[in-house]
Design an enzyme around this catalytic site. Structure first.
Site, PDB file in Angstrom:
ATOM      1  N   SER A 194      39.472  39.594  47.552  1.00  0.00           N
ATOM      2  CA  SER A 194      41.047  40.334  47.048  1.00  0.00           C
ATOM      3  C   SER A 194      41.939  39.693  47.566  1.00  0.00           C
ATOM      4  CB  SER A 194      40.412  41.591  47.386  1.00  0.00           C
ATOM      5  OG  SER A 194      41.394  42.532  46.786  1.00  0.00           O
ATOM      6  N   ASP A 203      36.186  41.774  36.784  1.00  0.00           N
ATOM      7  CA  ASP A 203      36.762  41.792  38.103  1.00  0.00           C
ATOM      8  C   ASP A 203      38.063  42.378  37.575  1.00  0.00           C
ATOM      9  OD1 ASP A 203      38.184  41.836  40.282  1.00  0.00           O
ATOM     10  OD2 ASP A 203      37.601  40.334  40.776  1.00  0.00           O
ATOM     11  N   HIS A 250      34.529  43.517  40.725  1.00  0.00           N
ATOM     12  CA  HIS A 250      35.530  42.797  42.217  1.00  0.00           C
ATOM     13  C   HIS A 250      34.812  43.074  43.348  1.00  0.00           C
ATOM     14  CE1 HIS A 250      39.129  42.515  44.004  1.00  0.00           C
ATOM     15  NE2 HIS A 250      39.080  43.647  45.052  1.00  0.00           N
TER      16      HIS A 250
END
Length: 309
Positions: free
Chosen positions: A105, A262, A290
């Site tokens: 991320s 995601d 995610h």
């Protein structure tokens, strides 16, 4: 698995910041830097779940303004370039000639910017849930794709702010930024909770992934404040900085694991990186979103780190 720190301490990096770092695993193993997300998530023992600690020496650092790091003012001198400098200062402090990076991320953003800036000291790059850090990527997370899947939850987020700020990304982030630095404690708490709750809603399509740290009011506030800080400033990067500069890594192994579903960092960002870096090893995980804890994500990451690191 022994997750006790092998070494820990604070690194004074200037301008009132001291960043906390710690290491785990085998000091004689391959060195791997874990780059946490957020910005503002910090590190804990759970970050080690991806690694084989018998063969890997894992280095972890709490970025400026979060975790156990110390700051006179968490937002001053807190930019992507500052964070890159901290990572390099830590490498030199630990006297490591080269290391491998692993980031998910926001951690993937920072890992790539570091690797682009210091390619000569990077062995490999492992990424999860790629986030390119542009204005459009922040806007997608806060006001875009997720609301199609969680419309009621998104309305709860929007109801926390004035109607005039609900559809314009700049007004949205400016309002949060002003309130989170203001003096109205109750409103600050309300907005921080709304921000983090929305992000948590998007973590996994399989089931709601509970982040126990999100129940900590101090953690929630720091996370919302730092994410808003970086969102407002478009990650302190020129538009498409990563895509325009990532070719410097064409001769290095770069791996990306990305969940097909995601909603925080849509798969389209991973495909953009693949076009900019054709040598990228891209692994799209089905039935995964995610969260690095989604079973298909976790299994793939652990396998890659064990076999390729």
């Amino acid at each position: 698995m022994n997750t006790s720190p092998k070494q820990s301490g604070y690194l004074k990096v200037g301008n009132g910041h001291e960043v906390y770092f710690w290491t785990a695993g085998n000091p004689q193993g391959k060195s791997a830097l874990y780059v946490h997300g957020g910005p503002g998530s910090g590190t804990d023992a759970g970050c080690l779940k991806y690694f084989d600690l018998d063969t890997t020496y894992v280095i972890l650092l709490d970025q400026r303004g979060c975790g156990q790091s110390k700051a006179v003012n968490p937002l001053l001198h807190n930019t992507t370039q500052d964070l890159v400098g901290d990572l390099e200062a830590l490498r030199q402090h630990l006297k490591l000639e080269r290391w491998t990076l692993f980031g998910g991320s926001w951690g993937s953003t920072l890992a790539l910017v570091y690797a682009i800036t210091h390619p000569q000291v990077v062995e490999q790059v492992f990424l999860r849930a790629l986030f390119l850090g542009r204005e459009q990527d922040w806007a997608e997370m806060l006001l875009g794709l997720g609301k199609l899947f969680y419309p009621y939850e998104h309305q709860t987020l929007l109801k926390a702010i004035p109607q005039a700020c609900r559809t314009d990304f700049t007004k949205f982030t400016n309002y949060f930024y002003e309130v989170l630095q203001g003096n109205d404690s109750a409103l600050k708490t309300q907005l921080a909770n709304a921000w983090v709750k929305w992000e948590n809603t998007l973590l996994s399509p399989i089931s709601y992934v509970k982040d126990e740290k999100a129940e900590d009011a101090n953690f929630t506030f720091k996370l919302a404040l730092l994410e808003c800080h970086y969102a407002k400033h478009h990650s302190f990067l020129k538009p498409n900085f990563i895509l325009e500069n990532v070719a410097v890594l064409k001769d290095k192994p770069v791996h990306l694991i990305h969940g097909r579903f995601d909603l925080v960092c849509p798969l389209s960002q991973a495909l953009e990186l693949k076009r900019a870096l054709p040598t990228l090893n891209l692994y799209v995980t089905n039935n995964a979103g995610h969260s690095g804890s989604d079973p298909n994500n976790l299994t793939t990451i652990k396998h890659l780190l064990k076999t390729q690191l």
